[in-house]
Write a protein that holds these residues in place. Structure first.
Motif, PDB file in Angstrom:
ATOM      1  N   SER B 116     118.262  74.583 -43.006  1.00  0.00           N
ATOM      2  CA  SER B 116     116.879  74.842 -42.614  1.00  0.00           C
ATOM      3  C   SER B 116     116.750  76.131 -41.811  1.00  0.00           C
ATOM      4  N   ASP B 117     117.774  76.491 -41.019  1.00  0.00           N
ATOM      5  CA  ASP B 117     117.621  77.696 -40.203  1.00  0.00           C
ATOM      6  C   ASP B 117     117.996  78.937 -40.995  1.00  0.00           C
ATOM      7  N   GLU B 118     117.489  80.069 -40.577  1.00  0.00           N
ATOM      8  CA  GLU B 118     117.785  81.342 -41.230  1.00  0.00           C
ATOM      9  C   GLU B 118     118.729  82.122 -40.337  1.00  0.00           C
ATOM     10  N   PRO B 119     119.948  82.426 -40.816  1.00  0.00           N
ATOM     11  CA  PRO B 119     120.793  83.311 -40.012  1.00  0.00           C
ATOM     12  C   PRO B 119     120.073  84.644 -39.867  1.00  0.00           C
ATOM     13  N   ASN B 120     120.131  85.222 -38.705  1.00  0.00           N
ATOM     14  CA  ASN B 120     119.385  86.453 -38.486  1.00  0.00           C
ATOM     15  C   ASN B 120     120.331  87.629 -38.223  1.00  0.00           C
ATOM     16  N   TYR B 121     120.142  88.683 -38.985  1.00  0.00           N
ATOM     17  CA  TYR B 121     120.961  89.880 -38.829  1.00  0.00           C
ATOM     18  C   TYR B 121     120.057  91.058 -38.531  1.00  0.00           C
ATOM     19  N   VAL B 122     120.522  91.916 -37.671  1.00  0.00           N
ATOM     20  CA  VAL B 122     119.723  93.104 -37.401  1.00  0.00           C
ATOM     21  C   VAL B 122     119.855  94.089 -38.558  1.00  0.00           C
ATOM     22  N   GLY B 123     121.088  94.333 -39.011  1.00  0.00           N
ATOM     23  CA  GLY B 123     121.316  95.199 -40.167  1.00  0.00           C
ATOM     24  C   GLY B 123     121.260  94.372 -41.443  1.00  0.00           C
ATOM     25  N   HIS B 124     122.164  94.673 -42.394  1.00  0.00           N
ATOM     26  CA  HIS B 124     122.198  93.913 -43.641  1.00  0.00           C
ATOM     27  C   HIS B 124     122.961  92.616 -43.432  1.00  0.00           C
ATOM     28  N   ASN B 125     122.447  91.534 -44.014  1.00  0.00           N
ATOM     29  CA  ASN B 125     123.232  90.305 -43.988  1.00  0.00           C
ATOM     30  C   ASN B 125     124.315  90.401 -45.059  1.00  0.00           C
ATOM     31  N   PRO B 126     125.348  89.531 -45.042  1.00  0.00           N
ATOM     32  CA  PRO B 126     126.469  89.694 -45.978  1.00  0.00           C
ATOM     33  C   PRO B 126     126.062  89.638 -47.446  1.00  0.00           C
ATOM     34  N   VAL B 127     125.066  88.803 -47.767  1.00  0.00           N
ATOM     35  CA  VAL B 127     124.631  88.722 -49.167  1.00  0.00           C
ATOM     36  C   VAL B 127     123.954  90.037 -49.566  1.00  0.00           C
ATOM     37  N   ALA B 128     123.151  90.585 -48.660  1.00  0.00           N
ATOM     38  CA  ALA B 128     122.495  91.865 -48.936  1.00  0.00           C
ATOM     39  C   ALA B 128     123.542  92.965 -49.095  1.00  0.00           C
ATOM     40  N   ALA B 129     124.573  92.931 -48.255  1.00  0.00           N
ATOM     41  CA  ALA B 129     125.630  93.944 -48.354  1.00  0.00           C
ATOM     42  C   ALA B 129     126.307  93.875 -49.713  1.00  0.00           C
TER      43      ALA B 129
END
Lengths: 361, 227
Positions: B116-129
């Motif tokens: 349910s929660d969204e991990p929050n990244y300031v830069g790119h998250n690992p999937v985006a990377a």
């Protein structure tokens, strides 16, 4: 066997004057792209060097390469050059047949061990021990390996011997394989085309005879002199390409005006050959000159890169014929649908979470 | 709207410039490339010598291509030597099993609604990377190498033909390489859809002003409040 005769001797015996002989040498140097200073080398080679023995094998092929070869263009020379090569074995053109002819092949292989040129027209069937192509009582696969073993170099005539042509087009029932897939330890000159241009064929032979070395080859093993540029680069309709003036159907006004055939599927922009330079049948014409798009017959696997009349190849995709654009549109559609579905689930989840929060409050 | 509690400068100017030049040139390359493959406009009438219609499309494609390449090389430089913690390659280690560990798994689970929660990244998250590596790094590299190989065909023996011409026999001929170049061009619109969707979704769900961050450079943390 007149094995020690030079080209010049045979020219002379055939009643060709020295003037015509020099003309031939000069023309050949032009076709080979050599500088005028090289003409004496050709004359020297033709006069002094004994003729290079050639064994010409025929595998799975249609003989269009031979048909092209015997039409080499210089008017007074076309048949003479054919007679002049010391063509010791050619099962299509030889008067002899059967054991008699096979003996000649073995004798040439023995007498000129490591010195003869093996010219291969067609390719070999490799499936089931090569039984789908039997020549002279043995599989062509065996004959090819046997004859190649003592050859100085191999000339792979035509699309068949170079890349496989129609025989190894999908689904390739006989396991047809080009010469370079079978013989790995000999220098191979690929002279692709279906058939290659006759002057290209005689030019390659003359180069080998003159210099005793292979002509300079490109990355695909083709002589650079003839296969360095695309048909498109020297096409006389190139101006219409650059202007964006394209034929759109074979009976439109543009066809009569001789506009570019790009939209009709012309493979000229991706085909390396000399058709737009040397042309065919003594410079009479070439396919684009006669109003037909190039089908790219000197490119690998051109039969499977079809259709001939469309620029973009069809590929079997999910059970039906498709092309890159159809695949791309389907994939973009799938991505959009995936995003929409994901958005919908996100919205539902968020609404649910919101309701729960409200319930708590 | 929640109160802004923190403002973080994430995308520095070189990164933002790269992003927009890349977006514009990619769009230009896709449009001109598709036109080159299938010229639709009516042909001009009259002497061919008076017109340069089709070569103009090709010229635009090549020009956009070279800007795209320069921009791509600049971004590589920035990733390697820019000392920009949100734009470097440093954190991306797909060869290491730990990279595929908890953070990556949590992000995937979040995208698949398994948590349910969204991990929050300031830069790119690992999937985006990973997506950027596959689509932007690998995809662009292939388009650049194949494109330069085909550009080299115009000048046999020239720089591009010598350094990139090996792509042609590798793909079994010029036509097949053209085909591959055409087919792989489609990864860019696919990426665009995924990219825009992910950005807008994160903006709505996480409310980090990720959309405007590529213009302003700033991401925000906002105060939690019931929606």
């Amino acid at each position: 066997m007149q094995s020690n005769q030079t080209f010049a001797d045979v020219f002379k015996a055939g009643g060709v004057s020295r003037r015509d002989f020099l003309k031939f040498c000069t023309l050949t140097s032009v076709y080979l792209g050599l500088s005028p200073s090289m003409v004496p080398s050709i004359v020297h080679a033709m006069e002094k060097k004994p003729r290079t023995p050639v064994i010409w094998l025929h595998g799975q092929e249609c003989t269009c390469c031979s048909e092209s070869f015997i039409r080499s263009s210089h008017p007074t020379i076309e048949d003479i050059i054919f007679n002049l090569i010391s063509l010791d074995y050619d099962d299509v053109l030889s008067a002899a047949a059967g054991n008699q002819l096979e003996d000649v092949r073995r004798k040439t292989m023995k007498d000129y061990k490591g010195k003869y040129i093996l010219a291969v027209e067609g390719n070999a069937s490799t499936k089931d021990d090569g039984v789908y192509c039997m020549v002279g009582g043995d599989s062509f696969l065996n004959t090819l390996k046997e004859t190649a073993a003592d050859a100085a170099a191999i000339i792979a005539w035509g699309a068949c011997a170079s890349y496989g042509c129609v025989q190894n087009a999908h689904p390739n029932p006989s396991g047809a394989a080009p010469v370079s897939d079978i013989i790995k330890d000999k220098p191979i000159i690929k002279v692709p085309g279906c058939p290659p241009i006759s002057e290209v064929m005689t030019g390659v032979v003359t180069h080998f005879h003159t210099f005793g070395t292979l002509p300079e080859l490109d990355r695909m093993g083709r002589p650079k002199a003839f296969y360095n540029t695309r048909i498109h680069d020297k096409c006389y309709r190139r101006a219409f390409f650059d202007a964006g003036q394209f034929v759109r159907s074979f009976d439109d006004e543009a066809t009569r005006k001789g506009w570019c055939l790009y939209k009709m599927g012309c493979k000229g922009p991706t085909t390396y050959n000399s058709c737009s330079k040397i042309q065919w049948n003594g410079g009479t014409s070439f396919p684009i000159g006669s109003g037909h798009p190039c089908i790219g017959c000197s490119e690998p696997n051109f039969w499977d890169r079809g259709p001939f009349y469309s620029r973009l190849a069809e590929v079997p995709f999910l059970g039906s014929d498709s092309n890159a654009d159809k695949i791309g549109v389907v994939a973009v559609g799938a991505a959009a649908a995936g995003a929409a579905a994901h958005a919908a689930v996100t919205a539902v989840k968020k609404a649910k979470a919101g309701n729960e929060d409200n319930d708590k409050a | 709207m929640g109160r802004i509690i923190e403002e973080i400068y994430v995308w520095r100017l070189p990164v933002r410039l790269y992003h927009w030049i890349n977006a514009l040139t990619t769009a230009a390359l896709f449009i001109t490339g598709m036109y080159i493959a299938a010229p639709l406009f009516n042909p001009p009438l009259g002497e061919a010598v008076l017109y340069k219609g089709f070569s103009w499309w090709r010229y635009l494609h090549f020009a956009a291509g070279f800007i795209f390449i320069a921009n791509f090389l600049f971004r590589l430089y920035w990733a390697l030597f820019g000392e920009d913690k949100y734009a470097r390659f440093g954190g991306f280690r797909p060869w290491s099993p730990t990279w595929w560990g908890t953070p990556f798994r949590e992000q995937v689970e979040s995208y698949l609604f398994l948590r349910s929660d969204e991990p929050n990244y300031v830069g790119h998250n690992p999937v985006a990377a990973l997506a950027h590596f596959v689509f932007i790094f690998c995809g662009s590299s292939f388009m650049i190498f194949s494109g330069l190989a085909m550009y080299g065909e115009n000048n046999p023996g020239g720089f591009n033909s010598v350094w990139f011409g090996w792509m042609i026999p590798l793909f079994g001929g010029s036509y097949t390489l053209h085909f591959a170049h055409h087919l792989f061009a489609w990864i860019f619109p696919i990426y665009l859809i995924m990219h825009l969707y992910a950005v807008f979704r994160h903006d709505v769900v996480d409310r980090t002003s990720v959309t405007s961050s590529i213009i302003t450079g700033y991401k925000h943390k906002v105060e939690e409040e019931p929606s």
